[in-house]
Design a protein around this motif. Structure first.
Motif, PDB file in Angstrom:
ATOM      1  N   TYR A  31     -15.359  -8.879  -6.709  1.00 15.66           N
ATOM      2  CA  TYR A  31     -15.858  -7.654  -7.323  1.00 15.66           C
ATOM      3  C   TYR A  31     -15.846  -7.774  -8.841  1.00 15.66           C
ATOM      4  CZ  TYR A  31     -16.176  -4.990  -3.017  1.00 15.66           C
ATOM      5  OH  TYR A  31     -16.563  -4.526  -1.780  1.00 15.66           O
ATOM      6  N   VAL A  32     -16.963  -7.397  -9.446  1.00 15.38           N
ATOM      7  CA  VAL A  32     -17.143  -7.451 -10.897  1.00 15.38           C
ATOM      8  C   VAL A  32     -17.556  -6.062 -11.385  1.00 15.38           C
ATOM      9  CG1 VAL A  32     -17.756  -9.906 -10.906  1.00 15.38           C
ATOM     10  CG2 VAL A  32     -19.543  -8.181 -10.614  1.00 15.38           C
ATOM     11  N   PRO A  33     -17.418  -5.786 -12.693  1.00 18.43           N
ATOM     12  CA  PRO A  33     -17.675  -4.420 -13.168  1.00 18.43           C
ATOM     13  C   PRO A  33     -19.128  -4.084 -13.462  1.00 18.43           C
ATOM     14  CG  PRO A  33     -16.763  -5.742 -14.947  1.00 18.43           C
ATOM     15  CD  PRO A  33     -16.751  -6.605 -13.720  1.00 18.43           C
ATOM     16  N   THR A  34     -19.995  -5.099 -13.699  1.00 18.62           N
ATOM     17  CA  THR A  34     -21.369  -4.809 -14.119  1.00 18.62           C
ATOM     18  C   THR A  34     -22.380  -5.629 -13.330  1.00 18.62           C
ATOM     19  OG1 THR A  34     -21.428  -6.524 -15.839  1.00 18.62           O
ATOM     20  CG2 THR A  34     -20.541  -4.359 -16.473  1.00 18.62           C
ATOM     21  N   ARG A  35     -23.617  -5.167 -13.340  1.00 28.53           N
ATOM     22  CA  ARG A  35     -24.693  -5.899 -12.677  1.00 28.53           C
ATOM     23  C   ARG A  35     -24.903  -7.272 -13.302  1.00 28.53           C
ATOM     24  NH1 ARG A  35     -29.167  -0.952 -12.339  1.00 28.53           N
ATOM     25  NH2 ARG A  35     -27.972   0.374 -10.897  1.00 28.53           N
ATOM     26  N   ARG A  36     -24.855  -7.315 -14.625  1.00 27.15           N
ATOM     27  CA  ARG A  36     -25.041  -8.586 -15.313  1.00 27.15           C
ATOM     28  C   ARG A  36     -23.947  -9.580 -14.933  1.00 27.15           C
ATOM     29  NH1 ARG A  36     -25.326  -9.365 -21.916  1.00 27.15           N
ATOM     30  NH2 ARG A  36     -25.442 -11.654 -21.912  1.00 27.15           N
ATOM     31  N   ALA A  37     -22.703  -9.090 -14.851  1.00 25.79           N
ATOM     32  CA  ALA A  37     -21.596  -9.967 -14.479  1.00 25.79           C
ATOM     33  C   ALA A  37     -21.777 -10.513 -13.071  1.00 25.79           C
ATOM     34  CB  ALA A  37     -20.279  -9.223 -14.599  1.00 25.79           C
ATOM     35  N   ALA A  38     -22.331  -9.712 -12.170  1.00 22.41           N
ATOM     36  CA  ALA A  38     -22.554 -10.174 -10.794  1.00 22.41           C
ATOM     37  C   ALA A  38     -23.521 -11.345 -10.769  1.00 22.41           C
ATOM     38  CB  ALA A  38     -23.074  -9.026  -9.940  1.00 22.41           C
ATOM     39  N   ALA A  39     -24.643 -11.197 -11.452  1.00 19.38           N
ATOM     40  CA  ALA A  39     -25.640 -12.266 -11.467  1.00 19.38           C
ATOM     41  C   ALA A  39     -25.104 -13.529 -12.142  1.00 19.38           C
ATOM     42  CB  ALA A  39     -26.900 -11.777 -12.171  1.00 19.38           C
ATOM     43  N   GLU A  40     -24.438 -13.356 -13.275  1.00 23.70           N
ATOM     44  CA  GLU A  40     -23.958 -14.517 -14.025  1.00 23.70           C
ATOM     45  C   GLU A  40     -22.845 -15.250 -13.293  1.00 23.70           C
ATOM     46  OE1 GLU A  40     -22.884 -13.026 -17.852  1.00 23.70           O
ATOM     47  OE2 GLU A  40     -24.966 -12.950 -18.586  1.00 23.70           O
ATOM     48  N   LEU A  41     -21.908 -14.509 -12.712  1.00 19.02           N
ATOM     49  CA  LEU A  41     -20.798 -15.171 -12.034  1.00 19.02           C
ATOM     50  C   LEU A  41     -21.255 -15.852 -10.752  1.00 19.02           C
ATOM     51  CD1 LEU A  41     -17.812 -15.836 -11.981  1.00 19.02           C
ATOM     52  CD2 LEU A  41     -17.385 -13.643 -10.853  1.00 19.02           C
ATOM     53  N   ALA A  42     -22.188 -15.255 -10.012  1.00 23.01           N
ATOM     54  CA  ALA A  42     -22.702 -15.893  -8.804  1.00 23.01           C
ATOM     55  C   ALA A  42     -23.356 -17.227  -9.136  1.00 23.01           C
ATOM     56  CB  ALA A  42     -23.700 -14.965  -8.105  1.00 23.01           C
ATOM     57  N   GLU A  43     -24.122 -17.245 -10.229  1.00 23.96           N
ATOM     58  CA  GLU A  43     -24.768 -18.498 -10.643  1.00 23.96           C
ATOM     59  C   GLU A  43     -23.730 -19.526 -11.088  1.00 23.96           C
ATOM     60  OE1 GLU A  43     -28.233 -20.068 -13.763  1.00 23.96           O
ATOM     61  OE2 GLU A  43     -27.589 -17.968 -13.775  1.00 23.96           O
ATOM     62  N   ARG A  44     -22.729 -19.084 -11.834  1.00 22.35           N
ATOM     63  CA  ARG A  44     -21.709 -20.012 -12.321  1.00 22.35           C
ATOM     64  C   ARG A  44     -20.893 -20.605 -11.169  1.00 22.35           C
ATOM     65  NH1 ARG A  44     -16.889 -18.631 -16.752  1.00 22.35           N
ATOM     66  NH2 ARG A  44     -16.374 -20.818 -17.218  1.00 22.35           N
ATOM     67  N   LEU A  45     -20.560 -19.781 -10.181  1.00 25.00           N
ATOM     68  CA  LEU A  45     -19.810 -20.285  -9.032  1.00 25.00           C
ATOM     69  C   LEU A  45     -20.642 -21.284  -8.232  1.00 25.00           C
ATOM     70  CD1 LEU A  45     -18.046 -17.051  -7.724  1.00 25.00           C
ATOM     71  CD2 LEU A  45     -16.946 -19.047  -8.751  1.00 25.00           C
ATOM     72  N   SER A  46     -21.924 -20.985  -8.051  1.00 23.74           N
ATOM     73  CA  SER A  46     -22.797 -21.904  -7.311  1.00 23.74           C
ATOM     74  C   SER A  46     -22.892 -23.243  -8.029  1.00 23.74           C
ATOM     75  CB  SER A  46     -24.184 -21.287  -7.127  1.00 23.74           C
ATOM     76  OG  SER A  46     -24.122 -20.119  -6.327  1.00 23.74           O
ATOM     77  N   ASP A  47     -23.012 -23.195  -9.347  1.00 25.76           N
ATOM     78  CA  ASP A  47     -23.066 -24.429 -10.134  1.00 25.76           C
ATOM     79  C   ASP A  47     -21.774 -25.230 -10.022  1.00 25.76           C
ATOM     80  OD1 ASP A  47     -25.612 -23.770 -10.931  1.00 25.76           O
ATOM     81  OD2 ASP A  47     -25.015 -22.999 -12.893  1.00 25.76           O
ATOM     82  N   ALA A  48     -20.657 -24.523  -9.796  1.00 23.61           N
ATOM     83  CA  ALA A  48     -19.352 -25.182  -9.682  1.00 23.61           C
ATOM     84  C   ALA A  48     -19.072 -25.663  -8.265  1.00 23.61           C
ATOM     85  CB  ALA A  48     -18.249 -24.237 -10.143  1.00 23.61           C
ATOM     86  N   GLY A  49     -20.031 -25.495  -7.358  1.00 25.06           N
ATOM     87  CA  GLY A  49     -19.854 -25.979  -5.996  1.00 25.06           C
ATOM     88  C   GLY A  49     -19.361 -24.947  -5.005  1.00 25.06           C
ATOM     89  N   PHE A  50     -19.377 -23.680  -5.406  1.00 22.79           N
ATOM     90  CA  PHE A  50     -18.971 -22.601  -4.506  1.00 22.79           C
ATOM     91  C   PHE A  50     -20.176 -21.698  -4.264  1.00 22.79           C
ATOM     92  CE2 PHE A  50     -15.195 -23.876  -6.867  1.00 22.79           C
ATOM     93  CZ  PHE A  50     -14.294 -24.129  -5.828  1.00 22.79           C
ATOM     94  N   PRO A  51     -20.926 -21.932  -3.189  1.00 18.19           N
ATOM     95  CA  PRO A  51     -22.187 -21.187  -2.966  1.00 18.19           C
ATOM     96  C   PRO A  51     -21.945 -19.682  -2.899  1.00 18.19           C
ATOM     97  CG  PRO A  51     -21.511 -22.388  -0.985  1.00 18.19           C
ATOM     98  CD  PRO A  51     -20.634 -22.853  -2.084  1.00 18.19           C
ATOM     99  N   ALA A  52     -22.618 -18.967  -3.793  1.00 20.09           N
ATOM    100  CA  ALA A  52     -22.412 -17.523  -3.905  1.00 20.09           C
ATOM    101  C   ALA A  52     -23.743 -16.830  -4.145  1.00 20.09           C
ATOM    102  CB  ALA A  52     -21.443 -17.215  -5.044  1.00 20.09           C
ATOM    103  N   GLN A  53     -23.790 -15.561  -3.764  1.00 17.95           N
ATOM    104  CA  GLN A  53     -24.938 -14.707  -4.031  1.00 17.95           C
ATOM    105  C   GLN A  53     -24.452 -13.448  -4.738  1.00 17.95           C
ATOM    106  OE1 GLN A  53     -28.083 -15.202  -3.646  1.00 17.95           O
ATOM    107  NE2 GLN A  53     -28.279 -16.923  -2.217  1.00 17.95           N
ATOM    108  N   ALA A  54     -25.346 -12.819  -5.477  1.00 15.81           N
ATOM    109  CA  ALA A  54     -25.011 -11.585  -6.192  1.00 15.81           C
ATOM    110  C   ALA A  54     -25.546 -10.378  -5.449  1.00 15.81           C
ATOM    111  CB  ALA A  54     -25.586 -11.614  -7.606  1.00 15.81           C
TER     112      ALA A  54
END
Length: 545
Positions: A244-267
């Motif tokens: 859980y993140v506080p903002t819409r922007r944080a959701a999109a950015e963190l999902a992309e960062r986790l996927s790049d780090a090898g943890f498949p995620a969606q926002a």
């Protein structure tokens, strides 16, 4: 005698229609109240069997049960669970924007003939005078309001559309009402009761502690430290999980960062197109999305038992939302984890989210427009130039100070003995200030939970008026040996009413070491030193409410 007879009938119905050999004590208490024609307010944890509370009595009542629920996805899950049983006594239909006019007509025909027992509907559908008349003609035996915390302006998931439900229930002929939610602090419970017009409801509050859920909080001095702690969780924990993140922007950015780090995620967030949200919701339920990074918009309707962890990468706005969100982990009873990664900067972000006070001139304009005669919400929006959401908020404030009345067809007018527009606007603004004080106190309580070194569940559940007599044993403080056994009681009995010279009347919610938590009517939650309170005589016990 009647008590035993009702219990027997309910247990037999549960076995016959659902195959359940036992009912939980809390479920049975609520069911007996409904079978006796009483209202009930039911607060049970996620996975605690809230739906059964209205489903079992419904099989014994004459007439259909109307289920008011805020999300179509949540409705669809519940309808599917009922209809998959193939029992005519459990037949459920829905009237919503997702059905064509012909399907809506067919649903009503089934209900009229008795072929269907449950009607799932949204407040928006019931707000139509024509639709309301059709449902009233069905002579419903029971109304169930699901996710009832949505009706409260104190609640973390406030929905203006829910404000009209109390009026709609009255216009349905006022059958018994059951309000259901997974978390509701005392002010939320009071809001639910008042807004639904509940008549001395039976309160069933049980089992908010979840022993299979390990709860931990970590202070993060930097964003990099927070990122590394999140990765450590993902590396060792099973999936699926929710961040859980506080903002819409944080959701999109963190999902992309986790996927790049090898943890498949969606926002997931409320700003996405409805189709995208629906697909991601369904993909998560089907285990096609192992990690969902989401705002608080992701939650209701997540009937998924195998979520292994929930992480928060910012301080939640209140214990209400926090308990609701971590309650989505471990619904299967297997071990699960809840990790809060917080920074001091998170407090400032929550203060920003609370926003500014409503405009005095706008409140005055709404009150003045109503003095020109009864108006629909659409006509009132045209007269004031306000958008639907802002207008709903202004109407809610004016209703709370007794300046607005709702007619039998949903029209709004000036309430009897209402103050003049200018005075009404000023009183509404004062009501908003009181609400904001409560909101700030809820954020302060969340910070206290995060920064505390005692048992976390004792601290958290005390906010909801539930006292654990001993440390929970399933939080990081208990495992770290910092928790202490709390006294069974303090100098002021739990749930007693006290008065402070400055803050007014309040309710004692709990004790932790030398601190006590009091919920004051006007300023919200306060944590006080017991020794200072006693030494200075700061609180006086009042007659019980």
């Amino acid at each position: 005698m009647m008590f035993m007879f009702r219990s027997l009938r309910l247990r037999r119905a549960a076995r016959r229609h659902f195959g359940w050999q036992k009912l939980r004590p809390a479920q049975l208490r609520a069911m007996r109240a409904l079978l006796a024609g009483r209202d009930a307010l039911v607060v049970l944890p996620t996975g605690g069997g809230k739906s059964a509370v209205y489903q079992v009595p419904a099989t014994l009542l004459r007439g259909p049960t109307v289920v008011i629920s805020p999300l179509l996805a949540l409705q669809q899950d519940q309808i599917g669970n009922l209809n998959e049983r193939g029992d005519p006594a459990l037949r459920a239909v829905r009237i919503s924007s997702a059905e064509s006019p012909s399907k809506q007509a067919a649903a009503l025909a089934e209900l009229r003939s008795g072929a269907a027992k449950f009607l799932f509907i949204t407040p928006e559908q019931l707000s139509s005078p024509g639709r309301l008349a059709e449902v009233r003609a069905l002579r419903p035996a029971l109304v169930a309001v699901d996710e009832a915390h949505c009706i409260s302006s104190w609640g973390h998931d406030f929905r203006p559309d829910y404000l009209s439900i109390g009026h709609l229930i009255r216009d349905l002929g006022r059958p018994p009402v059951v309000a259901l939610t997974a978390t509701a602090s005392p002010p939320v419970r009071e809001d639910i009761t008042a807004r639904l017009g509940m008549r001395k409801p039976r309160l069933v509050l049980s089992g908010l502690d979840r022993p299979n859920l390990f709860v931990a909080a970590t202070h993060c001095p930097s964003e990099d430290y927070r990122w590394r702690k999140l990765l450590a969780l993902l590396e060792e924990a099973s999936r699926p999980g929710i961040v859980y993140v506080p903002t819409r922007r944080a959701a999109a950015e963190l999902a992309e960062r986790l996927s790049d780090a090898g943890f498949p995620a969606q926002a997931y967030h409320g700003g996405m197109a409805a189709g995208v949200r629906h697909r991601r919701h369904e993909d998560f339920l089907a285990d096609r999305v192992p990690i969902m990074v989401a705002t608080s918009a992701f939650g209701m309707g997540i009937d998924k038992p195998n979520i292994r962890w929930v992480a928060h990468v910012a301080l939640p706005d209140s214990p209400d939302s926090y308990l609701q969100e971590i309650g989505r982990a471990g619904r299967d009873g297997e071990p699960a984890r809840a990790l809060l990664l917080y920074r001091a900067e998170d407090i400032a972000l929550q203060r920003f989210f609370t926003g500014g006070a409503p405009d005095l001139a706008e409140l005055r304009a709404v009150a003045a427009a109503l003095h020109g005669g009864p108006k629909t919400r659409t006509a009132l929006a045209q007269a004031t130039g306000l958008g639907p959401r802002k207008l709903a908020g202004h109407i809610s404030l004016l209703e709370q100070i007794g300046a607005v009345a709702t007619g039998p067809r949903g029209e709004l007018s000036v309430a009897r003995y209402s103050p003049l527009p200018d005075q009404a606007a000023r009183e509404a603004l004062a009501e908003y200030a009181r609400y904001q004080a409560g909101q700030r106190s809820r954020t302060d309580m969340m910070r206290r939970f995060a920064e505390g070194r005692g048992c976390r569940m004792q601290s958290l559940l005390g906010y909801f008026g539930e006292q654990l007599s001993r440390p929970c044993g399933h939080c990081d403080s208990c495992h770290g040996g910092t928790s202490e056994v709390l006294p069974d009681d303090g100098p002021y009995p739990l749930h007693s009413t006290v008065r402070h010279a400055k803050w007014g009347s309040g309710m004692v919610l709990g004790y932790e070491k030398d601190r006590m938590t009091v919920l004051f009517d006007d300023v919200g939650y306060k944590t006080l030193s017991v020794s200072v309170v006693q030494a200075q005589g700061l609180l006086a016990v009042e007659a019980r409410r």
